[in-house]
Write a protein that holds these residues in place. Sequence first.
Motif, mmCIF file in Angstrom:
data_model
loop_
_atom_site.group_PDB
_atom_site.id
_atom_site.type_symbol
_atom_site.label_atom_id
_atom_site.label_comp_id
_atom_site.label_asym_id
_atom_site.label_seq_id
_atom_site.Cartn_x
_atom_site.Cartn_y
_atom_site.Cartn_z
ATOM 1 N N VAL A 190 -91.148 -70.215 13.650
ATOM 2 C CA VAL A 190 -91.130 -69.094 14.601
ATOM 3 C C VAL A 190 -90.539 -69.547 15.926
ATOM 4 O O VAL A 190 -89.720 -68.849 16.534
ATOM 5 N N LEU A 191 -90.937 -70.737 16.381
ATOM 6 C CA LEU A 191 -90.403 -71.271 17.634
ATOM 7 C C LEU A 191 -88.898 -71.491 17.536
ATOM 8 O O LEU A 191 -88.144 -71.174 18.462
ATOM 9 N N ALA A 192 -88.460 -72.044 16.400
ATOM 10 C CA ALA A 192 -87.032 -72.313 16.224
ATOM 11 C C ALA A 192 -86.212 -71.031 16.264
ATOM 12 O O ALA A 192 -85.089 -71.017 16.778
ATOM 13 N N LEU A 193 -86.770 -69.942 15.733
ATOM 14 C CA LEU A 193 -86.066 -68.661 15.744
ATOM 15 C C LEU A 193 -86.186 -67.942 17.085
ATOM 16 O O LEU A 193 -85.286 -67.205 17.489
ATOM 17 N N ALA A 194 -87.322 -68.164 17.772
ATOM 18 C CA ALA A 194 -87.573 -67.430 19.017
ATOM 19 C C ALA A 194 -86.834 -68.024 20.214
ATOM 20 O O ALA A 194 -86.429 -67.289 21.118
ATOM 21 N N VAL A 195 -86.660 -69.346 20.220
ATOM 22 C CA VAL A 195 -86.048 -69.993 21.388
ATOM 23 C C VAL A 195 -84.639 -69.483 21.676
ATOM 24 O O VAL A 195 -84.319 -69.203 22.845
ATOM 25 N N PRO A 196 -83.760 -69.331 20.678
ATOM 26 C CA PRO A 196 -82.421 -68.811 21.001
ATOM 27 C C PRO A 196 -82.442 -67.403 21.604
ATOM 28 O O PRO A 196 -81.545 -67.038 22.369
ATOM 29 N N VAL A 197 -83.468 -66.630 21.264
ATOM 30 C CA VAL A 197 -83.552 -65.256 21.763
ATOM 31 C C VAL A 197 -84.306 -65.189 23.091
ATOM 32 O O VAL A 197 -83.876 -64.516 24.042
ATOM 33 N N LEU A 198 -85.444 -65.891 23.152
ATOM 34 C CA LEU A 198 -86.331 -65.788 24.309
ATOM 35 C C LEU A 198 -86.159 -66.930 25.308
ATOM 36 O O LEU A 198 -86.678 -66.858 26.418
ATOM 37 N N GLY A 199 -85.457 -67.987 24.907
ATOM 38 C CA GLY A 199 -85.286 -69.135 25.782
ATOM 39 C C GLY A 199 -86.469 -70.088 25.706
ATOM 40 O O GLY A 199 -87.479 -69.818 25.043
ATOM 41 N N PHE A 200 -86.345 -71.220 26.395
ATOM 42 C CA PHE A 200 -87.427 -72.193 26.435
ATOM 43 C C PHE A 200 -88.528 -71.721 27.380
ATOM 44 O O PHE A 200 -88.293 -70.938 28.293
ATOM 45 N N GLY A 201 -89.742 -72.202 27.147
ATOM 46 C CA GLY A 201 -90.854 -71.850 28.019
ATOM 47 C C GLY A 201 -92.045 -71.301 27.260
ATOM 48 O O GLY A 201 -92.235 -71.575 26.069
ATOM 49 N N THR A 202 -92.819 -70.495 27.944
ATOM 50 C CA THR A 202 -94.097 -70.028 27.411
ATOM 51 C C THR A 202 -93.959 -68.886 26.416
ATOM 52 O O THR A 202 -94.732 -68.791 25.467
ATOM 53 N N LEU A 203 -92.969 -68.030 26.598
ATOM 54 C CA LEU A 203 -92.857 -66.819 25.782
ATOM 55 C C LEU A 203 -92.728 -67.108 24.284
ATOM 56 O O LEU A 203 -93.397 -66.456 23.468
ATOM 57 N N PRO A 204 -91.897 -68.071 23.850
ATOM 58 C CA PRO A 204 -91.802 -68.333 22.409
ATOM 59 C C PRO A 204 -93.125 -68.751 21.772
ATOM 60 O O PRO A 204 -93.446 -68.318 20.661
#
Length: 242
Positions: free
Chosen positions: A101-115
């Motif tokens: 989930v993190l690997a897929l979320a980072v490109p969309v949401l960026g680094f940080g708390t949201l992913p």
Amino acid sequence: MRRWGVPLVWLGLLLLASLGMAELEAVFRWLEPDSREVIYRRTEFLTLLGRHLLVVGVASLLAIVAGVGAAVLVTRPFGRDFLPLVAQFASMGQTFPPVAVLALAVPVLGFGTLPIIVALLLYGLLPIVRNSLAGLQGIDPAVHEAARGMGMSRGQVLRQVELPLAAPVILAGVRTSVTINIATAALGATVGASNLGDPIISGIVNGNTAYIVQGALLIGLLALTVDSAFERLLGWRRIRFR
């Protein structure tokens, strides 16, 4: 207060460890005799604890709202056709690894708390949805009939009868979800979400066992604190409804 003694003991140990980790330098020096630094000092442990609690708290609150809300909707006459879909979606959320989930979320949401919040939200849904469905569907139909016979509306039956009766089962699901997410939240350190996973990831990267133990110790104490608090809360609910 006596009933809450165990959670308070765990909380006290957690705060002592967060504030006084440097006092255990001799112990950690024994673990890592060749390391120049054996106490993680990049960020104060109390600050990391606060950030960890914030991430878990936000994700858990969203999971509770989404999970209980979905369970309520699919147990109403107009939503029963969606019950299998909701159950399958919740199951899929937990079977999908948080790292993926993190690997897929980072490109969309960026680094940080949201992913990591997104990952914890998906990972924590299944116990809440499953227990909410079990609690709401397990209410005796005679109870519904009695409530309607008293002239209650559907909304009143839900608020004053169904949710209070299902609360112990729902809380058990929330307890499982939150406890799992306390440990899982440490993965957030890999995508720039600063929390108690920071010393663990730093220890793995630098080969420093002392750092890993410090992070794991605080996460373990936090999990024990929260889990024992939920246990007392569940016991209080059972006593109240006897």
